[in-house]
Motif scaffolding. Structure first.
Motif, PDB file in Angstrom:
ATOM      1  N   TYR A  15       0.813  -1.220   0.000  1.00 12.92           N
ATOM      2  CA  TYR A  15       0.000   0.000   0.000  1.00 12.92           C
ATOM      3  C   TYR A  15       0.845   1.268   0.000  1.00 12.92           C
ATOM      4  CZ  TYR A  15      -3.483  -3.443   1.141  1.00 12.92           C
ATOM      5  OH  TYR A  15      -4.266  -4.558   1.115  1.00 12.92           O
ATOM      6  N   CYS A  16       1.880   1.303   0.829  1.00 10.72           N
ATOM      7  CA  CYS A  16       2.656   2.542   0.955  1.00 10.72           C
ATOM      8  C   CYS A  16       4.144   2.354   0.684  1.00 10.72           C
ATOM      9  CB  CYS A  16       2.452   3.154   2.340  1.00 10.72           C
ATOM     10  SG  CYS A  16       3.317   2.267   3.664  1.00 10.72           S
ATOM     11  N   GLY A  17       4.592   1.103   0.518  1.00  6.88           N
ATOM     12  CA  GLY A  17       6.012   0.846   0.286  1.00  6.88           C
ATOM     13  C   GLY A  17       6.838   0.842   1.557  1.00  6.88           C
ATOM     14  N   GLY A  18       6.157   0.883   2.713  1.00  5.73           N
ATOM     15  CA  GLY A  18       6.839   0.928   3.999  1.00  5.73           C
ATOM     16  C   GLY A  18       7.470  -0.391   4.412  1.00  5.73           C
ATOM     17  N   THR A  19       8.166  -0.350   5.525  1.00  3.18           N
ATOM     18  CA  THR A  19       8.854  -1.510   6.079  1.00  3.18           C
ATOM     19  C   THR A  19       7.894  -2.352   6.916  1.00  3.18           C
ATOM     20  OG1 THR A  19      10.889  -0.243   6.173  1.00  3.18           O
ATOM     21  CG2 THR A  19      10.788  -2.224   7.537  1.00  3.18           C
TER      22      THR A  19
END
Length: 64
Positions: A15-19
């Motif tokens: 969704y956001c490319g986060g970790t």
């Protein structure tokens, strides 16, 4: 990102490319540190990682 001693790799958040990080001691869950997206809970870490790493195409779950 490696997880536990099982050396399982987590993909970035779809969704956001986060970790992504692991949660839970007895039941396992993968959650994005940035947006909070998460899997359901699983008995095994490998199941949670597999669920996290799956992506959808045309509303069908597929492994990338």
């Amino acid at each position: 990102m490696s997880v536990d001693n099982e050396n399982l790799e987590l993909k970035k958040c779809p969704y956001c490319g986060g970790t992504a990080i692991q949660f839970g001691r007895t039941k396992k869950k993968i959650k994005c540190k940035e947006c909070g997206a998460s899997t359901s809970t699983y008995d095994l870490l490998s199941e949670a990682v597999e669920a996290w790493n799956k992506r959808t195409i045309n509303n069908q779950m597929v492994a990338e």
